[in-house]
Design an enzyme around this catalytic site. Structure first.
Site, PDB file in Angstrom:
ATOM      1  N   HIS A 142       0.844  -1.185   0.000  1.00 33.95           N
ATOM      2  CA  HIS A 142       0.000   0.000   0.000  1.00 33.95           C
ATOM      3  C   HIS A 142       0.884   1.240   0.000  1.00 33.95           C
ATOM      4  CE1 HIS A 142      -2.523   3.005   2.429  1.00 33.95           C
ATOM      5  NE2 HIS A 142      -3.071   2.958   1.232  1.00 33.95           N
ATOM      6  N   HIS A 186       1.784  11.868  -0.833  1.00 32.30           N
ATOM      7  CA  HIS A 186       0.721  11.339   0.015  1.00 32.30           C
ATOM      8  C   HIS A 186      -0.157  12.484   0.499  1.00 32.30           C
ATOM      9  CE1 HIS A 186      -1.554   9.181   2.920  1.00 32.30           C
ATOM     10  NE2 HIS A 186      -0.799   8.092   2.892  1.00 32.30           N
TER      11      HIS A 186
END
Length: 457
Positions: A142, A186
């Site tokens: 992930h 992110h």
């Protein structure tokens, strides 16, 4: 044409688009072809087995090619009579007969002599060479690019090369557009920016160069699919924006183009077929696909469904969240991904931020127990007629009980013996005293960055 020595006897059967100078329109304009009934002969041959035409339970089926009872289905590292080494050390000049473990010419009769058994591993196991891509469970990293020490937005401890070396075969990440260049960031590039997508993919392509018997999957998260410019006008980021970094990194020559943009389980080739074609990368994008312009960058949700993403609940239900509205029969014909990365939510200045729940990480990535990956896989099998997930999406894959337990869970789902080995570098044996302390420090810095961003608004 890289590694072409592997494929010379089959060049009349298989279509290749390997030249680095080939135009993008040529590459995208034709699908890879393969003959599903090809006699692999001395390329990838296993002892006679029953290969399911659809994805049946690999855990319970002792007749599949994944059965641990086959004396010939061993990796080269564990077999004294293996004829080839594992893919990580396979020479680029290795001949076809060396790969096979025999010398029979493909297409000739095998009646006069026993068929050679394959000892070359595909994605770590000889058994996988004759299994369809859709009939294997792989561990997925992930947010693979986000491996930066002391940053609370990180999801992995090691970079992509170490991830692949350790056995990760699915890479997922979130891409943002900055000044017409895609970066892996992110949530916000002010919080965590790990560099251009092209640089990351260049590392992946170099790893594939060195490992000719590995098939990987890349899932591109298109975070800016509804980006607007300063004036508020829509400025969509689409699949076409991903072509340049994929091409310029050298990855494109490895990308597999399926015959359909909505593949069913039975449509996928075997790993052996993909390796022979040297088309060993499957690419998906979550939003703003355009398979008319970029047919090899598939829309994820035509092909893969997901369990609830960004989970904060340790129950990890195996229900369909994306895409919304598909029937059970549709779901049963598609690949599926188990989102098993536990998060915790923090709030600052009215903003909610999800970060990995590292306090429970070892249990989350464990083989058994409440909230474990092993339990989720079994729950998914129970719910989906014995079929485990294709992709197990996890944070910090190297931690577990024991460390690296995510790979044990995948091996059990695949009904293959786990290649027992120390996992994943030399992480601290104490998560609480190592990674968790780093996260506290990192969270302080992250919240400070968020506060500064709010002040600048």
């Amino acid at each position: 044409m890289k590694n072409i020595i592997y494929y010379l006897p089959l060049i009349t059967t298989y279509a290749f688009a390997q030249s680095s100078s080939q135009s993008i329109s040529t590459v995208t304009g034709s699908a890879n072809t393969y003959t599903s009934g090809l006699d692999y002969g001395s390329i990838f041959t296993l002892p006679p087995t029953i290969t399911p035409s659809s994805y049946t339970s690999l855990r319970s089926s002792g007749a599949t090619s994944g059965s641990s009872g086959s004396s010939n289905a061993t990796t080269s590292s564990g077999s004294s009579n293996s004829t080839v080494t594992t893919s990580s050390s396979t020479s680029a000049s290795r001949t076809l007969s060396q790969i096979s473990g025999g010398t029979r010419t493909p297409g000739t009769s095998a009646a006069a002599a026993p068929r050679p058994s394959n000892t070359q591993a595909c994605n770590g196991y000889p058994e996988f060479c004759t299994r369809k891509y859709s009939n294997i469970t792989e561990v997925a990293a992930h947010n693979s690019p986000f491996a930066r020490e002391r940053n609370a937005q990180s999801n992995q401890q090691y970079g992509v090369i170490q991830q692949l070396d350790d056995g990760i075969r699915v890479l997922q990440g979130q891409a943002h557009m900055i000044n017409n260049t895609l970066y892996y960031c992110h949530t916000s590039c002010d919080l965590l920016n790990t560099g251009p997508v092209e640089d990351y993919l260049r590392d992946v392509a170099a790893w594939l160069d060195r490992n000719p018997f590995e098939v990987i999957t890349i899932i591109f998260g298109n975070y800016d699919w509804k980006l607007t410019d300063a004036s508020g006008d829509a400025k969509l980021v689409t699949a076409e924006n991903f072509v340049a970094p994929i091409r310029d990194s050298g990855l494109l020559e490895y990308v597999y183009q399926p015959p359909s943009n909505a593949m069913r389980l039975s449509d996928w080739p075997t790993l052996g077929e993909m390796i022979i074609m040297n088309k060993r990368v499957v690419t998906f994008i979550d939003y703003n696909f355009n398979t008319n312009a970029v047919p090899w960058l598939l829309w994820e949700f035509y092909n893969v469904w997901e369990t609830p993403f960004s989970p904060t609940n340790v129950s990890f239900p195996c229900t369909v969240q994306r895409p919304d509205g598909i029937s059970r029969d549709q779901a049963k014909s598609m690949l599926y991904m188990a989102n098993h990365n536990l998060n915790t939510q923090v709030t600052i200045a009215g903003m909610n931020i999800l970060i990995p729940n590292v306090a429970q990480l070892r249990e989350t990535n464990g083989e058994e127990g409440n909230g474990s990956l092993g339990k989720m896989v079994k729950d998914c099998e129970d719910m989906w007629d014995g079929r485990p997930p294709n992709f197990l999406l996890v944070d910090y894959y190297n931690y577990g009980i024991p460390n690296g337990s995510v790979f044990r869970v995948a091996a059990e789902a695949n009904n293959v013996p786990f290649n027992d080995r120390p996992c994943c570098g030399t992480p601290s044996s104490s998560l609480a005293s190592g990674l968790e302390r780093s996260m506290v420090t990192a969270l302080t810095g992250t919240l400070a960055a968020v506060a500064m961003a709010m002040f600048m608004l």
